[in-house]
Write a protein that holds these residues in place. Structure first.
Motif, PDB file in Angstrom:
ATOM      1  N   SER A 111       3.258   3.692  -2.351  1.00  0.00           N
ATOM      2  CA  SER A 111       3.562   4.119  -3.743  1.00  0.00           C
ATOM      3  C   SER A 111       5.156   3.436  -3.230  1.00  0.00           C
ATOM      4  CB  SER A 111       3.848   5.559  -3.549  1.00  0.00           C
ATOM      5  OG  SER A 111       2.354   6.114  -3.829  1.00  0.00           O
ATOM      6  N   TYR A 112       5.434   2.321  -3.441  1.00  0.00           N
ATOM      7  CA  TYR A 112       6.509   1.541  -3.413  1.00  0.00           C
ATOM      8  C   TYR A 112       6.471   0.329  -4.561  1.00  0.00           C
ATOM      9  CZ  TYR A 112       7.229   4.322   0.674  1.00  0.00           C
ATOM     10  OH  TYR A 112       7.208   5.591   1.324  1.00  0.00           O
ATOM     11  N   PRO A 113       7.271  -0.342  -4.957  1.00  0.00           N
ATOM     12  CA  PRO A 113       7.188  -1.267  -6.149  1.00  0.00           C
ATOM     13  C   PRO A 113       6.532  -2.450  -5.582  1.00  0.00           C
ATOM     14  CG  PRO A 113       9.712  -0.512  -5.689  1.00  0.00           C
ATOM     15  CD  PRO A 113       8.918   0.156  -4.544  1.00  0.00           C
ATOM     16  N   CYS A 114       5.445  -2.737  -5.951  1.00  0.00           N
ATOM     17  CA  CYS A 114       4.595  -3.931  -5.527  1.00  0.00           C
ATOM     18  C   CYS A 114       4.409  -4.888  -6.689  1.00  0.00           C
ATOM     19  CB  CYS A 114       3.342  -3.646  -4.845  1.00  0.00           C
ATOM     20  SG  CYS A 114       3.627  -2.951  -3.343  1.00  0.00           S
ATOM     21  N   HIS A 115       4.346  -6.180  -6.538  1.00  0.00           N
ATOM     22  CA  HIS A 115       3.947  -7.063  -7.442  1.00  0.00           C
ATOM     23  C   HIS A 115       2.512  -7.557  -7.026  1.00  0.00           C
ATOM     24  CE1 HIS A 115       3.699 -10.571 -10.053  1.00  0.00           C
ATOM     25  NE2 HIS A 115       3.215 -11.255  -9.215  1.00  0.00           N
ATOM     26  N   ASP A 137       1.079   5.822  -6.501  1.00  0.00           N
ATOM     27  CA  ASP A 137       0.682   6.980  -6.674  1.00  0.00           C
ATOM     28  C   ASP A 137       0.767   7.483  -8.157  1.00  0.00           C
ATOM     29  OD1 ASP A 137       3.259   6.874  -6.903  1.00  0.00           O
ATOM     30  OD2 ASP A 137       3.788   8.403  -5.553  1.00  0.00           O
ATOM     31  N   THR A 138       1.410   6.940  -9.038  1.00  0.00           N
ATOM     32  CA  THR A 138       1.380   7.236 -10.454  1.00  0.00           C
ATOM     33  C   THR A 138       0.176   6.894 -11.068  1.00  0.00           C
ATOM     34  OG1 THR A 138       2.618   5.330 -10.882  1.00  0.00           O
ATOM     35  CG2 THR A 138       3.967   7.182 -10.680  1.00  0.00           C
ATOM     36  N   ALA A 145      -0.209  13.898 -16.441  1.00  0.00           N
ATOM     37  CA  ALA A 145      -0.727  14.342 -15.174  1.00  0.00           C
ATOM     38  C   ALA A 145       0.568  13.843 -14.006  1.00  0.00           C
ATOM     39  CB  ALA A 145      -1.886  13.484 -15.047  1.00  0.00           C
ATOM     40  N   ALA A 146       1.073  14.992 -13.730  1.00  0.00           N
ATOM     41  CA  ALA A 146       2.116  14.962 -12.799  1.00  0.00           C
ATOM     42  C   ALA A 146       1.806  15.516 -11.371  1.00  0.00           C
ATOM     43  CB  ALA A 146       3.379  15.639 -13.386  1.00  0.00           C
ATOM     44  N   ASP A 147       2.494  14.918 -10.243  1.00  0.00           N
ATOM     45  CA  ASP A 147       2.313  15.416  -8.990  1.00  0.00           C
ATOM     46  C   ASP A 147       3.724  15.308  -8.388  1.00  0.00           C
ATOM     47  OD1 ASP A 147       1.292  16.310  -6.760  1.00  0.00           O
ATOM     48  OD2 ASP A 147      -0.057  14.675  -6.596  1.00  0.00           O
ATOM     49  N   GLY A 148       3.862  15.823  -7.273  1.00  0.00           N
ATOM     50  CA  GLY A 148       5.265  15.552  -6.679  1.00  0.00           C
ATOM     51  C   GLY A 148       5.832  16.925  -6.471  1.00  0.00           C
ATOM     52  N   SER A 149       6.758  16.933  -5.216  1.00  0.00           N
ATOM     53  CA  SER A 149       7.356  18.293  -4.937  1.00  0.00           C
ATOM     54  C   SER A 149       8.155  19.175  -5.973  1.00  0.00           C
ATOM     55  CB  SER A 149       8.051  18.061  -3.745  1.00  0.00           C
ATOM     56  OG  SER A 149       9.109  17.061  -3.811  1.00  0.00           O
ATOM     57  N   VAL A 150       8.876  18.346  -6.881  1.00  0.00           N
ATOM     58  CA  VAL A 150       9.879  18.889  -7.904  1.00  0.00           C
ATOM     59  C   VAL A 150       8.967  19.615  -9.020  1.00  0.00           C
ATOM     60  CG1 VAL A 150      11.702  18.300  -9.491  1.00  0.00           C
ATOM     61  CG2 VAL A 150      11.684  17.109  -7.325  1.00  0.00           C
ATOM     62  N   ALA A 151       7.884  18.836  -9.397  1.00  0.00           N
ATOM     63  CA  ALA A 151       6.841  19.396 -10.409  1.00  0.00           C
ATOM     64  C   ALA A 151       6.123  20.574 -10.109  1.00  0.00           C
ATOM     65  CB  ALA A 151       6.041  18.151 -10.771  1.00  0.00           C
ATOM     66  N   GLY A 158      -3.725  12.533  -6.888  1.00  0.00           N
ATOM     67  CA  GLY A 158      -3.740  11.211  -7.443  1.00  0.00           C
ATOM     68  C   GLY A 158      -3.815  10.260  -6.556  1.00  0.00           C
ATOM     69  N   SER A 159      -3.161  10.536  -5.370  1.00  0.00           N
ATOM     70  CA  SER A 159      -2.949   9.487  -4.261  1.00  0.00           C
ATOM     71  C   SER A 159      -4.346   9.483  -3.379  1.00  0.00           C
ATOM     72  CB  SER A 159      -1.933  10.023  -3.243  1.00  0.00           C
ATOM     73  OG  SER A 159      -0.736  10.233  -4.110  1.00  0.00           O
TER      74      SER A 159
END
Ligand code: BGC
Length: 493
Positions: free
Chosen positions: A167-171, A220-221, A423-429, A466-467
């Motif tokens: 989950s990092y920006p990849c081309h 992950d998104t 569809a949301a995931d993550g500690s803040v959500a 999702g991951s």
């Protein structure tokens, strides 16, 4: 002291409008003035939100049109939503912020519950800022341990099919390719940026002769969106509100101007927006001095401007910087040793949300917060200071949630989406009790939802892991279409 005296009476804390108003009014004047200043700095009103969303739409569009744009809008080669009939057994490895998770997932179609076996391997901290090789070796070793422990078999002829959640920006020129553009979320491993992360992991697996075929690299998104849509056809967007922040949605190939492909124009393709980079030019976001410090002291100054104001990794850090500044001004923790408070990134979102929610409204005596400050920071916090930190934590979290609405609202406006599930995931959500309500309120303001609506047309749903699951579904979709001869974005290997 002059300024305080002259400003006395001009502190409109009544506009803070909370049920703990009495407590706020009882604060010493210097804390009241600081709160007023913080409130001014951290408030993002409706007008400003709308302005941000409008610039957001422009940056999303630019990313679709041209490579090298600020928001990169990465093509993922995930062509459309799943049918819900995908079946099979798949391996997934997920490089998260603190752990490596390996999963063995059996998809049994939308109607039947899937089966999942998973193990977590703690990522040693030094790996996050070290060299590439130890990272890939660690992941390959984790996979080797996992497949042996669970006796998963696999052979050269019939390898285990792997989805790699990175989950990092990849081309991505192909679905099993991902050139890392830049590390985010505090990672800084040498020798990966500008390189194909898939190729590097494959080499480490080959050295160990692992009977594994890496089929897809997944953000992950995108995973969140696909995992949820496997069971919920109303899914419109996948989003992470966690350590980092980002979103993915489905675009028509014909609208991805920069993409050179033979696919029909109306083919749907998931786009990993990478919108944590929104406004890296710093023209739209209302940055405070704390945001500037967070950025300047990060391993990547000038990058991920939006993420640094809204994602979990940074909210606690902003809070820490405020407290430290107030101690420096002689206003808080007077005469105490603040050496713990000087430790960067010591306070996470859990701490911040605890400070906001531990208290019983209307009560000054708040022992959970007092205990938390003692344990974590070795500080004795007074009743008045507890009131102050609670309100400060609230201001930071409210701003974060309101900004988080902007990325989603921009995608919806751009695509003309008026209803559905994010569809949301993550500690803040997941861990911040007020996040969803605050996010929804901001969505209503930006999208002008009528005040008398029966329900919100766009809502957050919890992404079904999702991951992990999303990655498995994407592997299944990819193998299926390869079998059918649709090899767009698939390397023939
Ligand atoms: C990364 C994204 C990721 C997001 C949430 C960001 O820092 O660049 O790829 O989706 O964090 O994990």
């Amino acid at each position: 002291m002059d300024t305080i005296t002259s400003a006395h009476g001009l502190v409109p804390l009544s506009t803070v409008a909370t049920n703990d108003q009495v407590e706020l009014d009882s604060l010493p004047l210097e804390l009241q003035l600081e709160l007023k200043r913080l409130k001014d700095d951290f408030t993002v009103d409706s007008k400003r939100l709308k302005h941000i969303v409008s610039q957001f739409q422009e940056e999303l569009q630019a990313g679709l049109d041209k490579y090298g744009s600020n928001i990169s809008m990465n093509a993922t080669w995930v062509l459309g939503f799943p049918s819900g009939t995908e079946r099979g057994k798949f391996l997934v490895v997920d490089l998260g912020g603190t752990n490596i998770r390996v999963c063995w997932i059996e998809l049994r179609g939308r109607e039947e519950e899937l089966l999942i076996t998973q193990d977590e391997f703690r990522l040693p901290d030094e790996l996050k800022t070290g060299e590439a090789q130890p990272l890939w070796d660690f992941i390959a070793d984790s996979l080797e341990t996992f497949i042996a422990k669970h006796d998963l078999g696999g052979s050269e002829e019939e390898p285990l099919q792997l989805g790699f959640t990175f989950s990092y920006p990849c081309h991505q020129e192909y679905i099993d390719h991902g050139k890392l553009v830049t590390w985010t979320k505090g990672f800084e491993i040498k020798g990966v940026e500008g390189e194909d992360a898939v190729g590097q992991l494959r080499e480490a697996m080959a050295k160990r002769n692992l009977p594994i075929r890496l089929v897809a690299l997944i953000n992950d998104t995108t995973g969140a969106m696909i995992a949820s849509s496997y069971t919920d056809p109303q899914t419109i967007i996948g989003a992470i509100f966690g350590t980092g922040c980002n979103g993915a949605y489905m675009e028509n190939v014909g609208s991805i101007g920069k993409l050179d492909t033979q696919l029909p124009q109306d083919t749907p393709m998931a786009i990993n927006c990478e919108y944590g980079a929104f406004d890296n030019a710093h023209t739209a976001l209302p940055r405070t001095s704390y945001d500037v410090t967070v950025d300047e002291e990060s391993p990547k100054p000038g990058e991920q401007a939006f993420e640094k104001m809204s994602a979990g990794l940074y909210l606690g850090e902003i809070f820490r910087l405020i407290l430290l500044e107030l101690h420096g001004k002689g206003i808080m923790f007077k005469g105490q040793d603040v050496s713990k408070l000087r430790e960067p990134y010591l306070l996470d979102t859990g701490f911040l949300s605890g400070v906001e929610h531990n208290a019983n409204p209307g009560m000054l005596f708040d022992s959970p917060t007092r205990d938390a400050f003692k344990q974590k920071l070795n500080l004795d916090i007074s009743d008045k200071e507890i009131v102050f930190v609670r309100r400060t934590a609230q201001l930071i979290s409210i701003r974060g949630a309101r900004l988080c609405s902007c990325g989603i609202a921009a995608i919806c406006k751009k695509k003309g989406i008026t209803s559905g599930h994010v569809a949301a995931d993550g500690s803040v959500a997941n861990k911040h009790p007020e996040f969803k309500r605050r996010w929804a309120k901001a969505m209503a303001e930006v999208l002008d939802w009528p005040g008398d609506r029966k329900e919100d047309p766009i809502t957050i749903t919890s992404a079904e892991d999702g991951s992990g699951i999303g990655a498995a579904v994407i592997v299944a979709m990819t193998l299926k279409r390869a079998k059918e001869g649709n090899l767009a974005g698939i390397r023939e290997k």
